[in-house]
Design an enzyme around this catalytic site. Sequence first.
Site, PDB file in Angstrom:
ATOM      1  N   CYS A  68      66.972  50.833 -85.114  1.00 41.53           N
ATOM      2  CA  CYS A  68      67.843  52.009 -84.979  1.00 41.53           C
ATOM      3  C   CYS A  68      68.323  52.240 -83.546  1.00 41.53           C
ATOM      4  O   CYS A  68      69.176  53.097 -83.316  1.00 41.53           O
ATOM      5  CB  CYS A  68      67.142  53.248 -85.511  1.00 41.53           C
ATOM      6  SG  CYS A  68      66.874  53.141 -87.288  1.00 41.53           S
ATOM      7  N   HIS A  97      70.543  59.779 -82.784  1.00 41.72           N
ATOM      8  CA  HIS A  97      70.369  58.916 -83.962  1.00 41.72           C
ATOM      9  C   HIS A  97      70.047  59.813 -85.163  1.00 41.72           C
ATOM     10  O   HIS A  97      69.295  60.779 -85.046  1.00 41.72           O
ATOM     11  CB  HIS A  97      69.226  57.929 -83.712  1.00 41.72           C
ATOM     12  CG  HIS A  97      68.861  57.136 -84.921  1.00 41.72           C
ATOM     13  ND1 HIS A  97      69.789  56.430 -85.637  1.00 41.72           N
ATOM     14  CD2 HIS A  97      67.669  56.962 -85.554  1.00 41.72           C
ATOM     15  CE1 HIS A  97      69.191  55.845 -86.664  1.00 41.72           C
ATOM     16  NE2 HIS A  97      67.904  56.156 -86.641  1.00 41.72           N
ATOM     17  N   ASN A 108      70.635  57.797 -92.896  1.00 40.01           N
ATOM     18  CA  ASN A 108      70.320  56.974 -91.731  1.00 40.01           C
ATOM     19  C   ASN A 108      70.990  55.606 -91.897  1.00 40.01           C
ATOM     20  O   ASN A 108      70.539  54.799 -92.692  1.00 40.01           O
ATOM     21  CB  ASN A 108      68.805  56.833 -91.611  1.00 40.01           C
ATOM     22  CG  ASN A 108      68.384  56.012 -90.396  1.00 40.01           C
ATOM     23  OD1 ASN A 108      69.218  55.430 -89.709  1.00 40.01           O
ATOM     24  ND2 ASN A 108      67.083  55.953 -90.150  1.00 40.01           N
TER      25      ASN A 108
HETATM   26  O1  UT7 Z   1      65.376  55.556 -88.056  1.00 42.26           O
HETATM   27  C1  UT7 Z   1      64.238  54.789 -87.843  1.00 42.26           C
HETATM   28  C2  UT7 Z   1      63.033  55.561 -87.742  1.00 42.26           C
HETATM   29  N1  UT7 Z   1      62.693  56.255 -88.952  1.00 42.26           N
HETATM   30  C3  UT7 Z   1      62.433  57.544 -88.907  1.00 42.26           C
HETATM   31  O2  UT7 Z   1      62.593  58.148 -87.874  1.00 42.26           O
HETATM   32  C4  UT7 Z   1      61.891  58.197 -90.133  1.00 42.26           C
HETATM   33  C5  UT7 Z   1      60.720  59.032 -89.766  1.00 42.26           C
HETATM   34  N2  UT7 Z   1      60.018  59.621 -90.891  1.00 42.26           N
HETATM   35  C6  UT7 Z   1      60.547  60.603 -91.652  1.00 42.26           C
HETATM   36  O3  UT7 Z   1      61.682  60.979 -91.522  1.00 42.26           O
HETATM   37  C7  UT7 Z   1      59.629  61.298 -92.630  1.00 42.26           C
HETATM   38  O4  UT7 Z   1      58.316  60.890 -92.386  1.00 42.26           O
HETATM   39  C8  UT7 Z   1      59.971  61.052 -94.127  1.00 42.26           C
HETATM   40  C9  UT7 Z   1      61.277  61.733 -94.458  1.00 42.26           C
HETATM   41  C10 UT7 Z   1      60.061  59.573 -94.410  1.00 42.26           C
HETATM   42  C11 UT7 Z   1      58.885  61.667 -94.977  1.00 42.26           C
HETATM   43  O5  UT7 Z   1      58.745  63.043 -94.682  1.00 42.26           O
HETATM   44  P1  UT7 Z   1      57.318  63.657 -94.364  1.00 42.26           P
HETATM   45  O6  UT7 Z   1      57.531  65.095 -94.167  1.00 42.26           O
HETATM   46  O7  UT7 Z   1      56.725  62.885 -93.217  1.00 42.26           O
HETATM   47  O8  UT7 Z   1      56.556  63.431 -95.707  1.00 42.26           O
HETATM   48  P2  UT7 Z   1      55.130  62.768 -95.903  1.00 42.26           P
HETATM   49  O9  UT7 Z   1      55.245  61.291 -95.878  1.00 42.26           O
HETATM   50  O10 UT7 Z   1      54.144  63.423 -95.013  1.00 42.26           O
HETATM   51  O11 UT7 Z   1      54.830  63.235 -97.387  1.00 42.26           O
HETATM   52  C12 UT7 Z   1      54.621  64.616 -97.722  1.00 42.26           C
HETATM   53  C13 UT7 Z   1      54.494  64.731 -99.215  1.00 42.26           C
HETATM   54  C14 UT7 Z   1      53.545  63.702 -99.833  1.00 42.26           C
HETATM   55  O12 UT7 Z   1      52.893  64.304-100.915  1.00 42.26           O
HETATM   56  P3  UT7 Z   1      51.384  64.869-100.755  1.00 42.26           P
HETATM   57  O13 UT7 Z   1      50.551  63.692-100.345  1.00 42.26           O
HETATM   58  O14 UT7 Z   1      51.467  65.930 -99.690  1.00 42.26           O
HETATM   59  O15 UT7 Z   1      51.091  65.393-102.120  1.00 42.26           O
HETATM   60  C15 UT7 Z   1      54.460  62.621-100.330  1.00 42.26           C
HETATM   61  O16 UT7 Z   1      53.921  61.880-101.378  1.00 42.26           O
HETATM   62  O17 UT7 Z   1      55.763  64.478 -99.817  1.00 42.26           O
HETATM   63  C16 UT7 Z   1      55.656  63.429-100.774  1.00 42.26           C
HETATM   64  N3  UT7 Z   1      56.905  62.675-100.768  1.00 42.26           N
HETATM   65  C17 UT7 Z   1      57.962  63.007-101.519  1.00 42.26           C
HETATM   66  N4  UT7 Z   1      58.161  64.006-102.406  1.00 42.26           N
HETATM   67  C18 UT7 Z   1      59.378  64.065-102.990  1.00 42.26           C
HETATM   68  C19 UT7 Z   1      57.213  61.591-100.044  1.00 42.26           C
HETATM   69  N5  UT7 Z   1      58.467  61.188-100.299  1.00 42.26           N
HETATM   70  C20 UT7 Z   1      58.952  62.056-101.210  1.00 42.26           C
HETATM   71  C21 UT7 Z   1      60.199  62.183-101.868  1.00 42.26           C
HETATM   72  N6  UT7 Z   1      60.353  63.197-102.755  1.00 42.26           N
HETATM   73  N7  UT7 Z   1      61.217  61.333-101.646  1.00 42.26           N
END
Ligand code: UT7
Length: 331
Positions: free
Chosen positions: A117, A257, A287
């Site tokens: 990225c 970004h 993204n």
């Molecule tokens: O550009 C290159 C670099 N990339 C980035 O900068 C991306 C960085 N990461 C992110 O943007 C975020 O980490 C994500 C958007 C990928 C995920 O968001 P998050 O707030 O970090 O979610 P998480 O992984 O901590 O998950 C929270 C909860 C989990 O459920 P539990 O364990 O709390 O019950 C996940 O299973 O959300 C759940 N979850 C979802 N729920 C609905 C994860 N993905 C989804 C989804 N829909 N798509």
Amino acid sequence: MGKLSAAITAVGAFVPKFVLTNKMLEEMVETNDEWITTRTGIKERRILKPEEGVGSSFMAIKAAQDLLQKKNFDPKEIDLVIVATATPDTLVASTAAFVASEIGAINAFAFDMLAACSSFLYGMSTAAGQIASGRYKKVLLIGADTMSSIVDYTDRTTCIIFGDGAGAALFEPNEEGLGLQDEYLRSDGVGRNFLSMDAGGSILPASEETVKNRKHYIYQDGKSVFKFAVKNMADAAAKIMEQNNLDHEDVAWLVPHQANKRIIDATANRMGLDHAKVMMNIQRYGNTTSATLPLLLADYENQLKKGDNLVFAAFGGGFTWGSIYLKWAYN
Ligand code: UT7
């Protein structure tokens, strides 16, 4: 660092027609519009449908042609074409070489820039450096990524984020002190444990096994990447302001970004920046990896004024990250 007199003098963009909405994703994986919107800021993204039989060069060429048409100059004058991409058409052969030939840049040399990225940001440094060397007068930098070609549409943690697109910027010498002023670029190899595509490279070449185990898709430990991204992107932007004695009032625009709206907000807050000064199109494109920064420039081009101070910031796989301070060169 000495003053670099390389300015952006034109921009162009292209996004595919097909729109993948949050509602459509609800049918594909267990997710919902509300979660995606509040956790990422994304509403829809564009997808280069695979049946078209084309890859990143297709979009890169379209973005370059958009720029050429707006700026109206002979592509034979271009000295260098850089294609920033994490999803080249094929491995080994440079995508940039094909793009250069197709747009008629027959006097240029061309290569790809791969820094996930941060590819476009690193590409800006490279383009400006080549101009500042005095050896080249026109450098075309294109960011193009077909993330849909490596996204696993059964993995809800990645498929909701990424989209496809391309953007282009022309760099030329500037004698008024406009253009790239300063940069702060960094990398940390620990990142490949958190964001990667495991197979298809020299460590794990393609095999039946790698395909069966879905190793040709991008994998990310979202939470860890998020933590690194929030800290490093904000730190880098703060650092570039400090290095150049820039107050929040001096900054006309943050060009961040587009990975997650929460990362963008954290960076703007750290800079003490009014959110009206933050370029944002993540809601429409998601993204697009190497294309986010030039797509922003193209979207906001008619709001930019000569002399505006722009702070670019990015964070990506590798890890790679940084910030660039650039003075806009035209109205
Ligand atoms: O550009 C290159 C670099 N990339 C980035 O900068 C991306 C960085 N990461 C992110 O943007 C975020 O980490 C994500 C958007 C990928 C995920 O968001 P998050 O707030 O970090 O979610 P998480 O992984 O901590 O998950 C929270 C909860 C989990 O459920 P539990 O364990 O709390 O019950 C996940 O299973 O959300 C759940 N979850 C979802 N729920 C609905 C994860 N993905 C989804 C989804 N829909 N798509």
